[in-house]
Design an enzyme around this catalytic site. Structure first.
Site, PDB file in Angstrom:
ATOM      1  N   ASN A 202       6.153  -1.441  11.226  1.00 32.31           N
ATOM      2  CA  ASN A 202       5.307  -1.015  10.019  1.00 32.31           C
ATOM      3  C   ASN A 202       5.588  -1.949   8.957  1.00 32.31           C
ATOM      4  O   ASN A 202       6.268  -3.026   8.937  1.00 32.31           O
ATOM      5  CB  ASN A 202       5.655   0.443   9.771  1.00 32.31           C
ATOM      6  CG  ASN A 202       4.377   1.264   9.465  1.00 32.31           C
ATOM      7  OD1 ASN A 202       3.774   0.886   8.264  1.00 32.31           O
ATOM      8  ND2 ASN A 202       4.033   2.452  10.064  1.00 32.31           N
TER       9      ASN A 202
ATOM     10  N   THR B 122       4.956   8.953   3.489  1.00 28.64           N
ATOM     11  CA  THR B 122       4.875  10.187   3.616  1.00 28.64           C
ATOM     12  C   THR B 122       6.344  10.669   3.537  1.00 28.64           C
ATOM     13  O   THR B 122       7.081  10.248   4.334  1.00 28.64           O
ATOM     14  CB  THR B 122       4.295  10.709   5.165  1.00 28.64           C
ATOM     15  OG1 THR B 122       2.997  10.364   5.131  1.00 28.64           O
ATOM     16  CG2 THR B 122       4.438  11.980   5.308  1.00 28.64           C
TER      17      THR B 122
ATOM     18  N   ASN C 273       0.864  -1.104   0.067  1.00 29.96           N
ATOM     19  CA  ASN C 273       0.209   0.037  -0.069  1.00 29.96           C
ATOM     20  C   ASN C 273       0.867   1.203   0.207  1.00 29.96           C
ATOM     21  O   ASN C 273       2.204   1.143   0.713  1.00 29.96           O
ATOM     22  CB  ASN C 273      -1.036  -0.149   1.168  1.00 29.96           C
ATOM     23  CG  ASN C 273      -0.431   0.567   2.464  1.00 29.96           C
ATOM     24  OD1 ASN C 273      -0.380   1.977   2.599  1.00 29.96           O
ATOM     25  ND2 ASN C 273       0.291  -0.044   3.355  1.00 29.96           N
TER      26      ASN C 273
ATOM     27  N   SER D 161       5.630   5.447   8.416  1.00 29.78           N
ATOM     28  CA  SER D 161       5.114   5.026   7.507  1.00 29.78           C
ATOM     29  C   SER D 161       6.125   5.532   6.182  1.00 29.78           C
ATOM     30  O   SER D 161       6.811   6.362   6.203  1.00 29.78           O
ATOM     31  CB  SER D 161       4.008   5.892   7.106  1.00 29.78           C
ATOM     32  OG  SER D 161       3.383   5.773   5.791  1.00 29.78           O
TER      33      SER D 161
END
Ligand SMILES: Cc1cc2nc3c(=O)[nH]c(=O)nc-3n(C[C@H](O)[C@H](O)[C@H](O)COP(=O)(O)O)c2cc1C
Length: 337
Positions: free
Chosen positions: A247, A179, A112, A176
């Site tokens: 993550n 970003t 994703n 993440s």
């Protein structure tokens, strides 16, 4: 759960993000109504106590599935030991252009690059207040994409202020891959400044609200042992309460040759399992036992969850495993503990 196999066989024929939105819309609708029995299950109690919080079982919902907290009641009914909502940012943002979510079914994986698409922290607060869930709730916070990196710390402070009174713990997401620049917060002076500021903010809010809300920091699996060790040193120095590892990964070797392997973003599910467990092991070696670790990454079975706990995690979370196996996975893990 046979119902989930049916749901999955239908949803997996559709685009990944479309299925995701469809499922969340249904869960939001039935979560607080009489149809909630469709997703409800009772899970045996296997309590875990950390940081003064009592978790009825150690299996949580990982961040990112219910970013806006629209389905808290439905996920609560499924018997998770705790839920983590977000990542939420100060202002609403649309995220990256679609398509941005891909299934790699043969690998029990997802890629994703959503990019923190969310309705903003105020919308999350409203949804939490409207829910009837009384279990343990973690709230995961981030920065807006268009906030300059030098001002990123302020975004975390804004979110912290707004969610503090509603959270059992707060997760600072600096891992993440979607970003730009976010992962730079995991290292060196930038990490020091972030943790110092957030610890001071936590102290200020503790006094204002007469309530201590533990702070967790969530890290990436793409770290060397040395990087994990210096991260752990910063966690100790600034008295951060806990760490969530990990993550998604930007590594692709495990899925090489797959039609989606070269899609940009974070890879989750089975291919991230071992890297994530390794990070947990390194963290456990570097952190005193009073600082708990929440293990997440590639848990698709009860055995995977046991590996994370054996590596040093006190609690676990699932995201991709939940997409592939449904609520039954929560029960399987808890029953096999
Ligand atoms: C589609 C998708 C969106 C995600 N969004 C977030 C997010 O907003 N914040 C966050 O901290 N983690 C997010 N994650 C990461 C998961 O919480 C988890 O750390 C990671 O996927 C590894 O666990 P898994 O293999 O069980 O999925 C996301 C993962 C996926 C697959």
């Amino acid at each position: 759960m046979k119902l989930y196999n049916l749901v999955r066989s239908v949803l997996f024929k559709q685009d990944a993000e479309w299925s995701h939105d469809f499922a969340l819309n249904q869960l939001a609708r039935i979560g607080s109504g009489p149809m909630r029995f469709l997703v409800a299950q009772s899970i045996p109690e296997k309590p875990v106590e950390i940081l003064g919080l009592r978790f009825p079982n150690p299996v949580g919902l990982a961040a990112g599935l219910d970013k806006n907290g629209r389905c808290i009641d439905a996920f609560g009914a499924m018997g998770f030991g705790f839920l983590e909502v977000g990542t939420v940012t100060p202002r609403p943002q649309a995220g990256n252009p679609k398509p941005r979510m891909f299934r790699l079914t043969e690998h029990e994986a997802l890629i994703n690059r959503m990019g923190f698409n969310n309705d903003g922290v105020d919308a999350l607060v409203k949804n939490i207040k409207a829910s009837s869930y009384r279990g343990i709730l973690g709230i995961n916070i981030g920065k807006n994409k268009d906030t300059p990196e030098a001002e990123g710390v302020q975004d975390y402070c804004i979110c912290m202020e707004k969610v503090y009174s509603l959270a059992d713990y707060i997760t600072v997401n600096i891992s993440s891959p979607n970003t730009p620049g976010l992962r730079a917060f995991q290292h060196g002076n930038v990490l020091d400044e972030l943790l110092r500021t957030l610890k001071a903010k936590q102290h200020e809010l503790e006094i204002a609200h007469k309530k201590y809300v533990p702070l967790f920091v969530k890290i990436a699996p793409d770290m060397t042992k040395e990087q994990v060790q210096s991260f752990a040193e910063a966690v100790r120095t600034y008295q951060i309460d806990g760490v969530i590892a990990t993550n998604t990964t930007i590594e692709r070797s495990a899925v090489e040759g797959h039609v989606h392997a070269k899609e940009a973003g974070g890879l989750s599910g089975a291919p991230v399992r071992d890297a994530s467990t390794q990070v947990i092991r390194w963290l456990r070696e570097s952190l005193p036992k009073e600082i708990p670790i929440i293990g997440v990454g590639g848990i698709l079975s009860a055995a995977d969850a046991s590996d994370k706990l054996a590596a040093g995690a006190s609690l676990v979370q699932i995201y991709t495993g939940f997409i592939y196996h449904g609520p039954q996975l929560v029960r399987d893990i808890v029953e096999n503990l």
